[in-house]
Design a protein around this motif. Structure first.
Motif, PDB file in Angstrom:
ATOM      1  N   GLU A   1     -52.087  -6.460  -4.752  1.00 21.55           N
ATOM      2  CA  GLU A   1     -50.736  -5.726  -4.067  1.00 21.55           C
ATOM      3  C   GLU A   1     -49.879  -6.168  -5.164  1.00 21.55           C
ATOM      4  OE1 GLU A   1     -49.763  -7.044  -0.197  1.00 21.55           O
ATOM      5  OE2 GLU A   1     -51.527  -6.290   0.759  1.00 21.55           O
ATOM      6  N   PHE A   2     -48.994  -4.995  -5.303  1.00 21.40           N
ATOM      7  CA  PHE A   2     -47.787  -5.045  -6.211  1.00 21.40           C
ATOM      8  C   PHE A   2     -46.844  -4.120  -5.615  1.00 21.40           C
ATOM      9  CE2 PHE A   2     -50.142  -1.045  -7.199  1.00 21.40           C
ATOM     10  CZ  PHE A   2     -49.057  -0.128  -7.674  1.00 21.40           C
ATOM     11  N   THR A   3     -45.464  -4.412  -6.296  1.00 19.30           N
ATOM     12  CA  THR A   3     -44.492  -3.373  -5.639  1.00 19.30           C
ATOM     13  C   THR A   3     -44.444  -2.119  -6.463  1.00 19.30           C
ATOM     14  OG1 THR A   3     -43.324  -5.588  -5.165  1.00 19.30           O
ATOM     15  CG2 THR A   3     -42.044  -3.503  -5.385  1.00 19.30           C
ATOM     16  N   CYS A   4     -44.458  -1.170  -5.956  1.00 14.05           N
ATOM     17  CA  CYS A   4     -44.619   0.360  -6.770  1.00 14.05           C
ATOM     18  C   CYS A   4     -43.043   0.549  -6.536  1.00 14.05           C
ATOM     19  CB  CYS A   4     -45.335   1.141  -6.013  1.00 14.05           C
ATOM     20  SG  CYS A   4     -45.312   2.631  -6.746  1.00 14.05           S
ATOM     21  N   LEU A   5     -42.559   1.177  -7.522  1.00 16.86           N
ATOM     22  CA  LEU A   5     -41.102   1.516  -7.699  1.00 16.86           C
ATOM     23  C   LEU A   5     -40.897   3.234  -7.865  1.00 16.86           C
ATOM     24  CD1 LEU A   5     -39.792  -0.639 -10.681  1.00 16.86           C
ATOM     25  CD2 LEU A   5     -39.745  -0.995  -8.434  1.00 16.86           C
ATOM     26  N   LYS A   6     -39.867   3.549  -7.047  1.00 26.29           N
ATOM     27  CA  LYS A   6     -39.941   5.105  -7.020  1.00 26.29           C
ATOM     28  C   LYS A   6     -38.303   5.182  -6.749  1.00 26.29           C
ATOM     29  CE  LYS A   6     -42.577   7.863  -4.836  1.00 26.29           C
ATOM     30  NZ  LYS A   6     -43.453   8.617  -3.879  1.00 26.29           N
ATOM     31  N   LEU A   7     -37.873   6.605  -7.155  1.00 22.05           N
ATOM     32  CA  LEU A   7     -36.653   6.830  -6.723  1.00 22.05           C
ATOM     33  C   LEU A   7     -36.496   7.161  -5.385  1.00 22.05           C
ATOM     34  CD1 LEU A   7     -35.670   9.262  -9.816  1.00 22.05           C
ATOM     35  CD2 LEU A   7     -34.620   6.921  -9.482  1.00 22.05           C
ATOM     36  N   ARG A   8     -35.678   6.563  -4.555  1.00 23.73           N
ATOM     37  CA  ARG A   8     -35.626   6.931  -3.145  1.00 23.73           C
ATOM     38  C   ARG A   8     -35.214   8.435  -2.842  1.00 23.73           C
ATOM     39  NH1 ARG A   8     -31.506   6.923   0.686  1.00 23.73           N
ATOM     40  NH2 ARG A   8     -30.104   6.013  -1.210  1.00 23.73           N
ATOM     41  N   SER A   9     -36.249   8.886  -2.148  1.00 21.44           N
ATOM     42  CA  SER A   9     -35.931  10.482  -1.653  1.00 21.44           C
ATOM     43  C   SER A   9     -35.791  10.444  -0.348  1.00 21.44           C
ATOM     44  CB  SER A   9     -37.215  11.159  -2.300  1.00 21.44           C
ATOM     45  OG  SER A   9     -38.271  10.905  -1.493  1.00 21.44           O
ATOM     46  N   MET A  10     -35.672   9.556   0.445  1.00 26.94           N
ATOM     47  CA  MET A  10     -35.580   9.741   1.905  1.00 26.94           C
ATOM     48  C   MET A  10     -34.161   8.806   2.377  1.00 26.94           C
ATOM     49  SD  MET A  10     -39.249   9.215   3.567  1.00 26.94           S
ATOM     50  CE  MET A  10     -40.530  10.553   3.591  1.00 26.94           C
ATOM     51  N   SER A  11     -33.761   8.935   3.456  1.00 24.29           N
ATOM     52  CA  SER A  11     -32.695   8.289   4.039  1.00 24.29           C
ATOM     53  C   SER A  11     -33.053   6.848   4.016  1.00 24.29           C
ATOM     54  CB  SER A  11     -32.403   8.915   5.486  1.00 24.29           C
ATOM     55  OG  SER A  11     -33.403   8.547   6.338  1.00 24.29           O
ATOM     56  N   VAL A  12     -32.141   6.030   4.351  1.00 24.81           N
ATOM     57  CA  VAL A  12     -32.280   4.533   4.285  1.00 24.81           C
ATOM     58  C   VAL A  12     -33.177   4.073   5.504  1.00 24.81           C
ATOM     59  CG1 VAL A  12     -30.958   2.217   4.312  1.00 24.81           C
ATOM     60  CG2 VAL A  12     -30.023   4.428   2.831  1.00 24.81           C
ATOM     61  N   ASP A  13     -32.781   4.701   6.545  1.00 25.97           N
ATOM     62  CA  ASP A  13     -33.639   4.151   7.690  1.00 25.97           C
ATOM     63  C   ASP A  13     -34.871   5.062   7.931  1.00 25.97           C
ATOM     64  OD1 ASP A  13     -32.341   6.783   8.254  1.00 25.97           O
ATOM     65  OD2 ASP A  13     -31.713   6.287  10.302  1.00 25.97           O
ATOM     66  N   ALA A  14     -35.376   5.700   7.018  1.00 18.34           N
ATOM     67  CA  ALA A  14     -36.540   6.398   6.887  1.00 18.34           C
ATOM     68  C   ALA A  14     -37.642   5.529   7.689  1.00 18.34           C
ATOM     69  CB  ALA A  14     -37.085   6.832   5.638  1.00 18.34           C
ATOM     70  N   GLU A  15     -38.002   4.528   7.403  1.00 23.60           N
ATOM     71  CA  GLU A  15     -39.087   3.802   8.250  1.00 23.60           C
ATOM     72  C   GLU A  15     -38.782   3.725   9.573  1.00 23.60           C
ATOM     73  OE1 GLU A  15     -42.084   2.659   6.864  1.00 23.60           O
ATOM     74  OE2 GLU A  15     -41.250   3.499   4.883  1.00 23.60           O
ATOM     75  N   GLN A  16     -37.728   3.478   9.990  1.00 20.68           N
ATOM     76  CA  GLN A  16     -37.325   3.494  11.670  1.00 20.68           C
ATOM     77  C   GLN A  16     -37.593   4.964  12.280  1.00 20.68           C
ATOM     78  OE1 GLN A  16     -35.226   2.109   9.095  1.00 20.68           O
ATOM     79  NE2 GLN A  16     -36.139   0.087   9.563  1.00 20.68           N
ATOM     80  N   ARG A  17     -37.211   6.019  11.532  1.00 20.18           N
ATOM     81  CA  ARG A  17     -37.307   7.262  11.885  1.00 20.18           C
ATOM     82  C   ARG A  17     -38.694   7.873  11.779  1.00 20.18           C
ATOM     83  NH1 ARG A  17     -32.826  10.708   8.630  1.00 20.18           N
ATOM     84  NH2 ARG A  17     -33.629  12.142  10.308  1.00 20.18           N
ATOM     85  N   LEU A  18     -39.655   7.191  11.560  1.00 23.70           N
ATOM     86  CA  LEU A  18     -41.034   7.802  11.202  1.00 23.70           C
ATOM     87  C   LEU A  18     -41.651   8.068  12.701  1.00 23.70           C
ATOM     88  CD1 LEU A  18     -43.494   8.238   9.280  1.00 23.70           C
ATOM     89  CD2 LEU A  18     -44.258   5.579   9.593  1.00 23.70           C
ATOM     90  N   ALA A  19     -41.197   7.265  13.696  1.00 25.18           N
ATOM     91  CA  ALA A  19     -41.839   7.523  14.972  1.00 25.18           C
ATOM     92  C   ALA A  19     -41.308   8.796  15.630  1.00 25.18           C
ATOM     93  CB  ALA A  19     -41.269   6.456  15.815  1.00 25.18           C
ATOM     94  N   GLU A  20     -40.265   9.395  15.117  1.00 26.80           N
ATOM     95  CA  GLU A  20     -39.810  10.464  15.332  1.00 26.80           C
ATOM     96  C   GLU A  20     -40.850  11.670  15.043  1.00 26.80           C
ATOM     97  OE1 GLU A  20     -36.024  11.265  14.059  1.00 26.80           O
ATOM     98  OE2 GLU A  20     -35.202   9.459  14.403  1.00 26.80           O
ATOM     99  N   LEU A  21     -41.655  11.557  14.090  1.00 30.31           N
ATOM    100  CA  LEU A  21     -42.402  12.574  13.490  1.00 30.31           C
ATOM    101  C   LEU A  21     -43.819  12.575  14.207  1.00 30.31           C
ATOM    102  CD1 LEU A  21     -41.472  12.266   9.745  1.00 30.31           C
ATOM    103  CD2 LEU A  21     -40.519  13.758  11.386  1.00 30.31           C
ATOM    104  N   ASP A  22     -44.362  13.628  14.032  1.00 30.11           N
ATOM    105  CA  ASP A  22     -45.927  13.867  14.592  1.00 30.11           C
ATOM    106  C   ASP A  22     -46.861  13.994  13.322  1.00 30.11           C
ATOM    107  OD1 ASP A  22     -48.069  14.400  16.286  1.00 30.11           O
ATOM    108  OD2 ASP A  22     -47.675  16.551  16.246  1.00 30.11           O
ATOM    109  N   PRO A  23     -47.263  12.720  12.966  1.00 25.16           N
ATOM    110  CA  PRO A  23     -48.070  12.789  11.948  1.00 25.16           C
ATOM    111  C   PRO A  23     -49.695  13.280  12.244  1.00 25.16           C
ATOM    112  CG  PRO A  23     -48.107  10.678  12.625  1.00 25.16           C
ATOM    113  CD  PRO A  23     -46.993  11.311  13.589  1.00 25.16           C
ATOM    114  N   ARG A  24     -50.167  13.951  11.095  1.00 23.54           N
ATOM    115  CA  ARG A  24     -51.730  14.304  11.371  1.00 23.54           C
ATOM    116  C   ARG A  24     -52.587  13.206  11.456  1.00 23.54           C
ATOM    117  NH1 ARG A  24     -51.843  17.589   5.809  1.00 23.54           N
ATOM    118  NH2 ARG A  24     -50.710  15.957   5.425  1.00 23.54           N
ATOM    119  N   SER A  25     -53.286  13.487  12.223  1.00 24.66           N
ATOM    120  CA  SER A  25     -54.406  12.508  12.501  1.00 24.66           C
ATOM    121  C   SER A  25     -55.911  12.527  12.043  1.00 24.66           C
ATOM    122  CB  SER A  25     -54.587  12.331  14.080  1.00 24.66           C
ATOM    123  OG  SER A  25     -55.037  13.544  14.565  1.00 24.66           O
ATOM    124  N   ASP A  26     -55.969  13.683  10.868  1.00 25.41           N
ATOM    125  CA  ASP A  26     -57.177  13.779  10.608  1.00 25.41           C
ATOM    126  C   ASP A  26     -57.509  12.871   9.453  1.00 25.41           C
ATOM    127  OD1 ASP A  26     -55.221  15.045   8.987  1.00 25.41           O
ATOM    128  OD2 ASP A  26     -56.556  16.340   8.318  1.00 25.41           O
TER     129      ASP A  26
END
Length: 471
Positions: free
Chosen positions: A327-352
């Motif tokens: 495992e390693f820490t992958c770096l990216k420019l932040r493209s989502m809101s700061v609370d993106a992880e907490q708001r993940l439950a609001e979405l309906d991810p595909r299950s396939d």
């Protein structure tokens, strides 16, 4: 009759080659006369102009002799580019030898300039022509009509590939199956059954296909296949293709060796170990540092924009799984809101499948939509490349939660360093299904080559500019 446009493809490529070689000759003459590293010009202009026509003609002839205008090399694979490079080196050797034997006063500076410039322009011309051909084929032009022959299972596999890769230019008319499958009207992929394998000659006479494609199970023996080929001998425009029960193996790993009349296929070992060699590592480091030196002003601007937009951190750090499961820490420019992880439950991810990326994700910020559109959010990963955690080209870096759901075959993706770009990136990115992403990554791992890496990097530029599958 074979489509008339297909016959014109070699002429089309030949004209592009002629333009590129002529341009290379003119550039070499100009640089020889103007670059300060060459002190005197003397009669260089007169001698080179007299010989330039011979150089151009010889180069075109060598390209033809080496088979670069054969229709089967157009549109896919690396064979075309290898043949172009080999023909060019042979032309250079031939010109140098003839100039020496004839004692012709050929400018060494012109010679040194001509062939590197010429090879580069030829490869650029071939890339441009390939893209044009692929787009035309995807639009339904220059396609060749195909009849598949074999058992329904194998026909389904081949039909799926040909339908998915429409840029290959194969239009499947239908299929023929062994008589054991009497009564079958369509295959599982919806392909119409035109008759039985023994009816090949009659179907070819009626439909006039360009290609008869024999898959595994098409005939009961090699003798039967030979007899079917004999029956089609008088159809000069019909090609016969035999697909062995081998898929996703590059031509570099395949060697055909005739032994006692048997064309034995030798499969080379997986090239995953070669994808971790020192040459690739040096290429990654030099390439990453060079790109960083060029884009750091843009990277700094984007980081300031992201920071000022909502006050959150400019970089997004995420744990990813690298080579051999480290495992390693992958770096990216932040493209989502700061609370993106907490708001993940609001979405309906595909299950396939294990991937999830929405085209209308409300968590994506305004700067995030821009940087995602052109994949600028991945620029910080250049530092991961310098640190040896990633490569410029490789499989997509997975999340630990994704790796937990991997089946045994998928674990082969971890045999090499993950990449900033890869076959998945240039083939559609988020538009791909999970199965296609895995297939492309496994193909890359097993069939790695430096030429393929260079082609992927070149295709990445066009994929990013076109924003295909980016959201």
């Amino acid at each position: 009759m074979r489509p008339e446009g297909t016959r014109l493809l070699p002429w089309f490529i030949g004209v592009i080659d002629l333009v590129m070689i002529t341009a290379a000759t003119a550039m070499a003459i100009r640089f020889r006369l103007t670059l300060p590293i060459f002190t005197t010009s003397g009669d260089v202009l007169e001698n080179t102009v007299l010989a330039s026509g011979f150089f151009v003609a010889t180069w075109i002839v060598m390209l033809s002799i080496f088979g670069t205008y054969e229709r089967h090399v157009f549109g896919a694979g690396t064979e075309e580019f290898k043949l172009v490079v080999n023909a060019s080196f042979f032309t250079a050797a031939l010109v140098a030898t003839m100039a020496f034997l004839m004692q012709y006063p050929l400018s060494r500076g012109f010679f040194v300039l001509l062939f590197p410039i010429g090879v580069l322009l030829l490869l650029i011309g071939r890339l441009i022509s390939r893209r044009i051909i692929q787009r035309l084929r995807s639009a339904g032009h220059f396609n060749e009509k195909v009849i598949l022959v074999g058992t329904p299972g194998y026909i389904g596999e081949i039909h799926t590939v040909l339908a998915r890769e429409s840029w290959l230019g194969y239009s499947v008319m239908g299929c023929l199956v062994p008589s054991d499958y009497a009564g079958l009207a369509r295959t599982s992929t919806g392909l119409e059954v035109l008759g039985h394998s023994e009816d090949v000659r009659a179907v070819v006479d009626e439909l006039s296909p360009d290609i008869v494609f024999f898959t595994a199970g098409a005939v009961s023996s090699s003798t039967a296949l030979r007899r079917l080929a004999w029956e089609l001998e008088d159809h000069a425009n019909v090609q016969i293709i035999v697909a062995p029960n081998v898929t996703d193996v590059s031509s570099e790993r395949v060697r055909i060796r005739p032994v006692a009349g048997l064309p034995l296929m030798h499969l080379g070992r997986s090239r995953s170990q070669l994808a971790t060699n020192d040459a690739k590592r040096v290429f990654d480091v030099v390439g990453a540092l060079t790109i960083l030196a060029l884009v750091w002003p843009l990277l700094a601007f984007l980081m300031i924009w992201i920071k000022r937009h909502d006050g959150g951190p400019a970089l997004f750090r995420q744990t990813r799984v690298g080579r051999e499961g480290v495992e390693f820490t992958c770096l990216k420019l932040r493209s989502m809101s700061v609370d993106a992880e907490q708001r993940l439950a609001e979405l309906d991810p595909r299950s396939d499948h294990v991937l999830f990326k929405s085209t209308t994700d409300p968590r994506v910020t305004r700067p995030g939509r821009f940087i995602r559109r052109f994949s600028l959010d991945e620029l910080p990963q250049l530092w991961n490349v310098v640190r040896g955690e990633m490569s410029l080209v490789g499989p997509r870096p997975p999340l630990p939660s994704e790796v937990e759901k991997y089946e045994d075959d998928m674990l082969r993706r971890l045999n090499v360093l993950p990449g900033m770009t890869g076959l998945w990136q240039v083939s559609g990115r988020s538009d791909l299904s999970w199965e296609d992403t895995v297939r492309l990554d496994l193909y890359y791992v097993d069939n790695w080559s430096m030429v393929q890496d260079l082609l992927i990097l070149a295709r990445t530029v066009t994929a990013v500019l076109a924003s295909r599958g980016a959201y």
